[in-house]
Design an enzyme around this catalytic site. Sequence first.
Site, PDB file in Angstrom:
ATOM      1  N   SER A   1      10.396   3.262   6.302  1.00  0.00           N
ATOM      2  CA  SER A   1      10.360   3.864   7.643  1.00  0.00           C
ATOM      3  C   SER A   1      10.987   2.987   8.723  1.00  0.00           C
ATOM      4  O   SER A   1      10.626   3.099   9.890  1.00  0.00           O
ATOM      5  CB  SER A   1       8.909   4.178   8.035  1.00  0.00           C
ATOM      6  OG  SER A   1       8.140   2.979   8.113  1.00  0.00           O
TER       7      SER A   1
ATOM      8  N   SER B   1       7.358   1.204   0.564  1.00  0.00           N
ATOM      9  CA  SER B   1       6.626   1.038   1.822  1.00  0.00           C
ATOM     10  C   SER B   1       6.027   2.381   2.269  1.00  0.00           C
ATOM     11  O   SER B   1       5.131   2.913   1.623  1.00  0.00           O
ATOM     12  CB  SER B   1       7.580   0.438   2.866  1.00  0.00           C
ATOM     13  OG  SER B   1       6.900  -0.041   3.982  1.00  0.00           O
ATOM     14  N   PHE B   2       6.506   2.942   3.356  1.00  0.00           N
ATOM     15  CA  PHE B   2       6.137   4.292   3.797  1.00  0.00           C
ATOM     16  C   PHE B   2       6.352   5.292   2.661  1.00  0.00           C
ATOM     17  O   PHE B   2       5.506   6.157   2.396  1.00  0.00           O
ATOM     18  CB  PHE B   2       6.988   4.625   5.024  1.00  0.00           C
ATOM     19  CG  PHE B   2       7.242   6.074   5.307  1.00  0.00           C
ATOM     20  CD1 PHE B   2       6.316   6.826   6.012  1.00  0.00           C
ATOM     21  CD2 PHE B   2       8.437   6.667   4.919  1.00  0.00           C
ATOM     22  CE1 PHE B   2       6.576   8.166   6.298  1.00  0.00           C
ATOM     23  CE2 PHE B   2       8.698   7.996   5.205  1.00  0.00           C
ATOM     24  CZ  PHE B   2       7.767   8.753   5.893  1.00  0.00           C
TER      25      PHE B   2
ATOM     26  N   ASP C   1       6.274 -11.123   1.752  1.00  0.00           N
ATOM     27  CA  ASP C   1       6.390  -9.911   2.566  1.00  0.00           C
ATOM     28  C   ASP C   1       5.553 -10.054   3.832  1.00  0.00           C
ATOM     29  O   ASP C   1       4.330 -10.202   3.767  1.00  0.00           O
ATOM     30  CB  ASP C   1       5.905  -8.712   1.740  1.00  0.00           C
ATOM     31  CG  ASP C   1       6.230  -7.367   2.373  1.00  0.00           C
ATOM     32  OD1 ASP C   1       6.422  -7.316   3.599  1.00  0.00           O
ATOM     33  OD2 ASP C   1       6.281  -6.376   1.634  1.00  0.00           O
TER      34      ASP C   1
ATOM     35  N   HIS D   1      10.178  -8.142   2.179  1.00  0.00           N
ATOM     36  CA  HIS D   1       9.902  -6.703   2.042  1.00  0.00           C
ATOM     37  C   HIS D   1      11.050  -5.962   1.369  1.00  0.00           C
ATOM     38  O   HIS D   1      10.926  -4.786   1.077  1.00  0.00           O
ATOM     39  CB  HIS D   1       9.629  -6.121   3.439  1.00  0.00           C
ATOM     40  CG  HIS D   1       9.008  -4.760   3.424  1.00  0.00           C
ATOM     41  ND1 HIS D   1       7.835  -4.472   2.751  1.00  0.00           N
ATOM     42  CD2 HIS D   1       9.399  -3.586   3.995  1.00  0.00           C
ATOM     43  CE1 HIS D   1       7.524  -3.198   2.926  1.00  0.00           C
ATOM     44  NE2 HIS D   1       8.460  -2.640   3.666  1.00  0.00           N
TER      45      HIS D   1
END
Length: 282
Positions: free
Chosen positions: A37, A106-107, A227, A255
């Site tokens: 995102s 992630s998202f 991260d 990340h």
Amino acid sequence: MNNPANPEIGDSVVAAGIRTNVLDRGDGFPVVLVHGSGPGVSAWANWRTVMPVLAASRRVIAPDMLGFGFTDRPAAANYTMDAWLSQLLGLLDTLDVPQADLVGNSFGGALSLALAIRHPERVRRLVLMGSAGVEFELTPALDAIWGYEPSFESMRRIMDYFAYDRTLVTDELARLRYEASIQPGFQESFSSMFPAPRQRWIAALASREEDIRALPHHTLIVHGLDDNVIPLSNSLKLAQWISRSQLHVFGRCGHWTQIEHAARFAQLVGNFLAEADSEMEK
């Protein structure tokens, strides 16, 4: 077919009423790659290093999710878990994909996790990379990323949050991502998704512990040891809760696992999915 003038633009298909930009490559059992995102992100920006490797042995489907990339942004769009899941499910239906592997970043990990919970029959195997989807305390890095206000300097600072190896974060990359973030409509949709206070959006993307624990899917969980955006504790928690899971942590990695350790990540994911291919052939 991809657009040779702009590799970010692929096929345009309607998924749950949303005209969706999707990169669709290769043949074989389908794997859907769901991006993160960050501002200016697209499926291509997120997965460009991974798609060619995976597409050598399987069908790779990488959509721009509602509000991101080159997917339409309807004026009345609601950027919610239900809307994104409806789009993903609609995409599988439109492309005539009864079941797929999911790889979520992630998202995108939160969306993949939720889709597997709500529609377990549509998911064969699950890969969660630096994943949201559980409750955690908002990190300063994620707060800054979701609170991005367009400028080259701001994008340059945000890019530093993503990578352990700062040499990957060049001015050229920051310029490209900044220019992507200011295309018509991009910032308007992005700024409306995760307004402050942002802790509530972590909760909105989280699935219930009991639902995660009930997942029957074989799951590969991947995280960068360094991260700063999504804490490693998320993946440790997911590994404890998902009984058929394995956890791989990359050292000297932030990340951007799929970029910082692109070849190793693609091999790891490819091997994990190939196990399921072999089981289907028996």
